[in-house]
Design an enzyme around this catalytic site. Structure first.
Site, short mmCIF file in Angstrom:
data_model
loop_
_atom_site.label_atom_id
_atom_site.label_comp_id
_atom_site.label_asym_id
_atom_site.label_seq_id
_atom_site.Cartn_x
_atom_site.Cartn_y
_atom_site.Cartn_z
N HIS A 1 0.83 -1.20 0.00
CA HIS A 1 0.00 0.00 0.00
C HIS A 1 0.86 1.25 0.00
O HIS A 1 0.52 2.25 -0.62
CB HIS A 1 -0.93 -0.01 1.20
CG HIS A 1 -1.69 -1.29 1.31
ND1 HIS A 1 -2.12 -1.83 2.49
CD2 HIS A 1 -2.07 -2.15 0.34
CE1 HIS A 1 -2.74 -2.96 2.24
NE2 HIS A 1 -2.71 -3.18 0.96
N CYS B 1 -8.87 0.40 -17.99
CA CYS B 1 -8.07 0.99 -16.93
C CYS B 1 -7.02 -0.06 -16.53
O CYS B 1 -6.93 -1.11 -17.14
CB CYS B 1 -8.92 1.44 -15.75
SG CYS B 1 -9.93 0.15 -15.02
N ARG C 1 -10.19 4.66 -6.98
CA ARG C 1 -10.14 3.47 -6.12
C ARG C 1 -10.53 3.86 -4.69
O ARG C 1 -9.69 4.31 -3.92
CB ARG C 1 -8.73 2.89 -6.11
CG ARG C 1 -8.28 2.29 -7.45
CD ARG C 1 -6.83 1.85 -7.34
NE ARG C 1 -6.44 0.88 -8.35
CZ ARG C 1 -5.61 1.15 -9.36
NH1 ARG C 1 -5.08 2.35 -9.48
NH2 ARG C 1 -5.28 0.21 -10.22
N ARG D 1 -0.45 -11.51 -10.32
CA ARG D 1 0.01 -10.19 -10.77
C ARG D 1 1.08 -9.60 -9.86
O ARG D 1 1.77 -8.65 -10.23
CB ARG D 1 -1.16 -9.20 -10.88
CG ARG D 1 -1.83 -8.88 -9.57
CD ARG D 1 -3.12 -8.09 -9.78
NE ARG D 1 -2.94 -6.66 -9.58
CZ ARG D 1 -3.94 -5.80 -9.50
NH1 ARG D 1 -5.19 -6.21 -9.64
NH2 ARG D 1 -3.71 -4.53 -9.30
N ARG E 1 -15.20 3.70 -8.18
CA ARG E 1 -15.31 2.26 -8.06
C ARG E 1 -15.63 1.96 -6.60
O ARG E 1 -14.96 2.47 -5.70
CB ARG E 1 -14.01 1.59 -8.45
CG ARG E 1 -14.05 0.09 -8.14
CD ARG E 1 -12.86 -0.62 -8.63
NE ARG E 1 -11.71 -0.40 -7.76
CZ ARG E 1 -10.51 -0.90 -8.02
NH1 ARG E 1 -10.31 -1.59 -9.12
NH2 ARG E 1 -9.51 -0.69 -7.20
C1 PEP Z 1 -7.35 -3.77 -12.55
O1 PEP Z 1 -7.47 -4.86 -12.00
O2 PEP Z 1 -6.94 -3.63 -13.70
C2 PEP Z 1 -7.70 -2.54 -11.84
C3 PEP Z 1 -7.68 -1.39 -12.45
O3 PEP Z 1 -7.99 -2.63 -10.51
P1 PEP Z 1 -6.88 -2.82 -9.37
O4 PEP Z 1 -5.54 -2.62 -10.01
O5 PEP Z 1 -7.19 -1.82 -8.35
O6 PEP Z 1 -7.12 -4.21 -8.95
MG MG Z 2 -8.64 -5.06 -10.24
#
Ligand code: PEP
Ligand code: MG
Length: 745
Positions: free
Chosen positions: A359, A672, A466, A635, A502
């Site tokens: 974070h 996004c 976010r 990820r 969101r």
């Molecule tokens: C995504 O998953 O691409 C996204 C924009 O949301 P986050 O990165 O906050 O999971």
């Molecule tokens: Mg996401």
């Protein structure tokens, strides 16, 4: 200790201070010899002051690490107590010291911040058994000596001290992991409570014992309060750490060492510092990860104790003075702690731990502060005030860079500055391709600090806000009023520009210590985001009300994250409509317009897009998560981050399928996630027909520059062919195309 304090207070030359120190210590400890050895830059121990050995040996006698009993102390960074030194296997006779006939030896390391500066010894002509009390006293004296030694007067103590490694010297290039992009040069500051030398020694040991006891009591109480005050809200790792803290805070050995140090003349703060130093030295040599973890816990606890002591004195143990161009060094840092810093002065951050999904990293990125993480032991290799270069893009830190390195980096900083100036000039130009296609560039945001980026980048709105960031930074669940205030502020600063909020995307790597969540095997595929929100009606309800009230009299765009089925989306939308009624009944003016969208982050919903778009007004492709599930690749795994390419035919075909679904329903779609902010990836997306891209602030300039040089129709035509390619990646082909068109990447 009183006499030593006087030596410290007296303004004298470096050599003079050391000479006096050994004289006072020898007489107080009834030793025939007392000597100070300091480490040279090559690791040798050099005799720098002595009472009892031949004066001519000073600055001449040098011992390699491990050589002689002194070398043994240095090697192990541990006290060594030898009754009959000449018969010790490591003994090495140094003729110039004229130490014949000296038999007993007690040596302790001179440590500071866990780093070895040298060795302090006492010796006697008669066989003498030094007891624990002697060792303790000598260690305490060594700690004070460490402060004398690093004082600037000694560093400028003249030629004889030139080769003494009082501080780490020489350039070091350390590789870690780039956690937040950017390049910065500045002066090191350590983010840990630091006890100024003047506060190390006590006037009145009894009073110090009382202060120590009171602080320990408060420490214990605060841990109990954390464990119990919030009920069973703290679970999992956080709870485990606190329980370990509780155990240590009651550990007899730890307490005894602190009390001993106070009894021997240190202030309560000095005692904590000393014990912390010794723990650090152990940590440096510990390889076992479990032990290292425990030693880290001990250190955290010592820091807490220092803060309690400071509070009672009305003193804040701030990190050492923050210079104008500070590079902050810490083992780890939380997002809230980072925000508490004097942010105008922080140019960069270096962490021993830390990952890009942490974070704090997200916050640092929002603030534009480069961060390099995962550099083990860096805190011990840097001293406050050292010149440092932080390269967040490469994940490299240069400590004490040479002039050459500085020049290279300065050039790069200038190049970045020039590029920023180019982007600044493009800020107000609409992003239209050469053949007239308009591309909407939007911002990803989540903190109030992001809002300034709207004007700075010239983005046309916020494509992804976010909302969970506010929750992650808070100590406890933000109330409806606090949420409303933030949302209203976001809408205020956006003005006419659209904002897509969101709803909470918690779970996965976004954990709230104050919210009860069970540990899961696969949190990224677990009870997160909309799943959690639908199961926790009160949480979602509060947020929806806050959003509706904040948007009273203006347009409201709400988007649900991690939608997996059309039915889930319908359920979420129904909740929103329900709250609209609730708010209206309370007499609030409703939003002028409501648009409800879904994030495409799971493959399942991509294949149900027609059904989804019967009820959704728009969608946004969350490419970060979508690709994670498309390729089945975590990820946040650094090992796998370069393994699969979104610019590969299967991934691009999949994205095309989503885009075509939206075209069929005539509903807007954006992308996004990080890829939207990378020029080459953005080009591919435009080639697939996407014309709304939402990205981190740093992406807006580069993507706009690309768009202005792009022929969209040509890219589209080329994409048609590339989708049929058998290559694992079409990156090279796209690059070549961009070059051909003269579109800068
Ligand atoms: C995504 O998953 O691409 C996204 C924009 O949301 P986050 O990165 O906050 O999971
Ligand atoms: Mg996401």
């Amino acid at each position: 200790m009183r006499q030593i304090r006087e030596i410290m207070a007296r303004a004298a030359g470096a050599q003079e201070r050391l000479d006096e120190f050994v004289r006072v210590l020898a007489s107080n400890m009834l030793a025939d010899v007392c000597s100070v050895y300091l480490e040279r830059s090559n690791g040798d121990m050099e005799l720098c002051a002595t009472e009892g050995l031949a004066a001519k040996a000073v600055h001449r006698t040098r011992l390699r690490p491990g050589e002689g009993v002194v070398g043994q102390v240095a090697l192990k960074a541990e006290p060594l107590n030898v009754e009959d030194a000449p018969n010790h296997p490591a003994f090495s006779f140094q003729a110039e010291t004229e130490e014949q006939g000296i038999v007993s030896f007690l040596g302790v390391p001179i440590l500071r911040g866990g780093r070895l500066l040298g060795v302090l010894t006492i010796q006697n002509r008669t066989k003498r058994v030094y007891d624990d009390e002697d060792t303790e006293t000598l260690q305490t004296a060594a700690m004070v000596l460490a402060e004398i030694v690093v004082a600037p007067e000694l560093a400028a103590g003249g030629e004889v001290f030139d080769s003494i490694a009082l501080r780490p010297t020489g350039e070091e290039r350390l590789e870690g992991r780039g956690v937040a992009d950017g390049l910065a040069v500045g002066r090191a500051v350590k983010h840990e409570p630091h006890v100024p030398p003047a506060l190390l020694l006590a006037e009145d040991p009894d009073a110090e014992a009382v202060r120590l006891e009171a602080a320990i009591k408060r420490l214990r109480e605060s841990i109990e309060a954390l464990l119990e005050g919030r009920g069973s809200a703290i679970e999992g790792d956080s709870r485990e750490i606190l329980e370990t803290y509780r155990m240590i805070a009651h550990d007899k050995g730890w307490l005894a060492r602190l009390q001993d140090a106070v009894r021997l003349g240190l202030s309560a703060e000095g005692a904590v510092e000393r014990v912390r130093n010794e723990q650090r030295a152990k940590l440096l040599s510990a390889r076992d990860p479990y032990l290292r973890e425990r030693l880290h816990d001990l250190e955290d606890l010592a820091n807490r104790l220092l803060r309690h002591l400071g509070e009672a004195r009305g003193y804040t143990f701030a990190a050492e003075e923050t210079p104008e161009d500070a590079i902050l060094f810490a083992r780890t840092i939380g997002p809230a702690e980072l925000l508490e810093q004097d942010l105008d002065r922080i140019r960069g951050v270096v962490l021993e731990e830390g990952s890009s999904t942490s974070h704090a990293a997200i916050v640092a990125r929002a603030l534009g502060i480069p961060v390099v993480g995962r550099i083990e032991g860096v805190l011990d290799r840097v001293e406050a005030g050292d010149l440092v270069i932080v390269d967040g893009a490469a994940g490299v830190v240069h400590l004490r860079p040479t002039t050459d390195a500085m020049e290279t980096h300065q050039q790069r900083i200038e190049q970045r500055g020039e590029r920023a100036a180019v982007f600044e000039r493009l800020k107000d130009r609409p992003a239209v391709t050469v053949d007239g296609r308009s591309i909407t560039l939007l911002l990803n945001a989540g903190l109030t600090v992001d809002l300034a980026q709207l004007d700075r980048t010239g983005a046309e709105g916020i494509g992804l806000f976010r909302t969970e960031f506010q929750f992650m930074i808070a100590e406890k669940l933000p109330r409806q009023g606090e949420q409303r205030t933030l949302y209203a502020a976001v809408l205020d600063s956006a003005g006419d520009r659209p904002v897509t909020f969101r709803t909470l995307d918690l779970g996965g790597d976004k954990i709230l210590p104050y919210l009860q969540m069970d540990r899961e095997e696969n949190p990224a595929m677990g009870w997160r985001a909309l799943r959690l929100a639908l199961d926790r009606p009160a949480l979602l309800r509060t947020q929806l009300r806050a959003l509706i009230i904040a948007a009273s009299g203006r347009e409201l765009r709400v988007m649900f994250p991690f939608v997996t089925t059309a039915a889930e989306f319908s359920a979420a939308k129904a909740r929103l409509i329900g709250e609209l009624d609730w708010v209206a009944r309370r007499g609030h003016e409703p939003p002028t317009k409501l648009e409800v969208g879904a994030m495409i982050e799971t493959p399942a919903i991509a294949f149900e897009i027609d059904a989804l778009l019967e009820t959704a007004d728009f969608v946004s492709v969350g490419a970060n998560d979508l690709m994670q599930f498309f390729f089945a690749v975590d990820r946040s795994s650094p090992r796998l981050s370069d393994r699969y390419d979104i610019l590969s035919p299967p991934a691009l075909k999949f994205l095309k399928l989503v885009r075509e679904g939206c075209a069929r329903a005539d509903k807007p779609v954006s992308v996004c996630g990080e890829v939207a902010g990378r020029p080459l990836e953005a080009m591919a997306l435009i080639g697939l027909g996407f014309d709304r891209l939402s990205m981190p602030a740093a992406g807006v300039g580069p993507v706009k520059r690309l768009v202005l040089g792009l022929n969209a129709r040509r890219v589209e035509a080329a994409m048609g062919e590339l989708l049929e390619s058998r290559e694992p990646s079409v990156r090279g082909a796209l690059q070549a195309l961009a070059e051909e068109m003269g579109a800068p990447l």
